[in-house]
Design an enzyme around this catalytic site. Structure first.
Site, PDB file in Angstrom:
ATOM      1  N   CYS A  63       2.579  -7.392   6.102  1.00 18.77           N
ATOM      2  CA  CYS A  63       3.149  -7.045   7.435  1.00 18.77           C
ATOM      3  C   CYS A  63       2.799  -5.559   7.966  1.00 18.77           C
ATOM      4  O   CYS A  63       2.730  -4.724   6.924  1.00 18.77           O
ATOM      5  CB  CYS A  63       4.692  -6.680   7.380  1.00 18.77           C
ATOM      6  N   CYS A 180      -0.805  -7.741  14.032  1.00 18.00           N
ATOM      7  CA  CYS A 180       0.377  -8.111  13.720  1.00 18.00           C
ATOM      8  C   CYS A 180       0.256  -9.507  12.981  1.00 18.00           C
ATOM      9  O   CYS A 180      -0.519 -10.541  13.476  1.00 18.00           O
ATOM     10  CB  CYS A 180       1.751  -8.243  14.857  1.00 18.00           C
TER      11      CYS A 180
END
Length: 216
Positions: A63, A180
């Site tokens: 992440c 992302c």
């Protein structure tokens, strides 16, 4: 999957041992960064401790937004964490001909936190980020990709992300960072005319190197 595919191996035993703590209960990182939401640090720390206790030599965090809290996490554990920000910056820096400006598609938390912008600046690379309207589209696309029930809308999401990416390219971006986890699920290097940097692939290859192997 990316670690496996990029590890040179002829048999099972040639692969790396990987311990995974996949915890979807980690609070939303963008909400924590931008809206004073619940901090993800306690749960991330718990996962890091579990991995360390289970025998991990180092940790990677897929992440990107979670890296905003990396320093805080690092103060409380005794195991290295590879930075996806550092890994991507190194790859962008090594591109030939040199890239002086990149465009960033990422969560609003990552963008506002300045994670990529500050690190890339250390290597004299400028970052172009979307305007508010385009950033809202990127964030909406990211959340829609997370929702498994909207798979039939993936093509529309791809078009939206590509429109933003092309807008950044028109403004001078010589490459695009898919900053992302969800962005590379909707678009890839074949969709744009400049280098496309997939942080997850880059991080997987960095992990293989850290483990003492040369990635394929």
């Amino acid at each position: 999957e990316k670690i496996i595919k990029n590890t040179p191996a002829q048999k099972d035993q040639d692969h790396l041992r990987v311990l995974v703590d996949c915890n979807p209960k980690v609070p939303d990182r963008t909400a924590a960064i931008c809206e004073n939401g619940q901090s993800p640090v306690p749960i991330l720390l718990n996962g890091a401790h579990r991995l360390h206790q289970s025998g991990a030599d180092f940790i990677i965090i897929p992440c990107v937004s979670a890296h905003f809290f990396l320093n805080e996490i690092g103060r409380h554990i005794h195991i290295p964490i590879l930075s996806i920000i550092d890994a991507v910056t190194q790859v962008v820096h090594e591109v030939n001909p040199p890239i002086q400006t990149v465009g960033l598609l990422a969560t609003t938390g990552t963008v506002r936190g300045g994670l990529f912008q500050n690190r890339l600046k250390q290597n004299k690379i400028d970052t172009i980020i979307p305007g508010k309207s385009d950033q809202d589209k990127v964030m909406a696309g990211i959340y829609q990709i997370k929702a498994t029930q909207v798979r039939d809308r993936r093509e529309k999401i791809k078009i939206e992300l590509l429109n933003v990416a092309n807008s950044l390219i028109k403004k001078g971006a010589q490459g695009i960072i898919a900053g992302c986890t969800e962005v590379p699920l909707a678009m890839g290097p074949e969709d744009i005319e400049v280098p496309f940097f997939n942080p997850l692939l880059i991080l997987a290859r960095a992990a293989i190197s850290e483990a003492g192997r040369k990635p394929r």
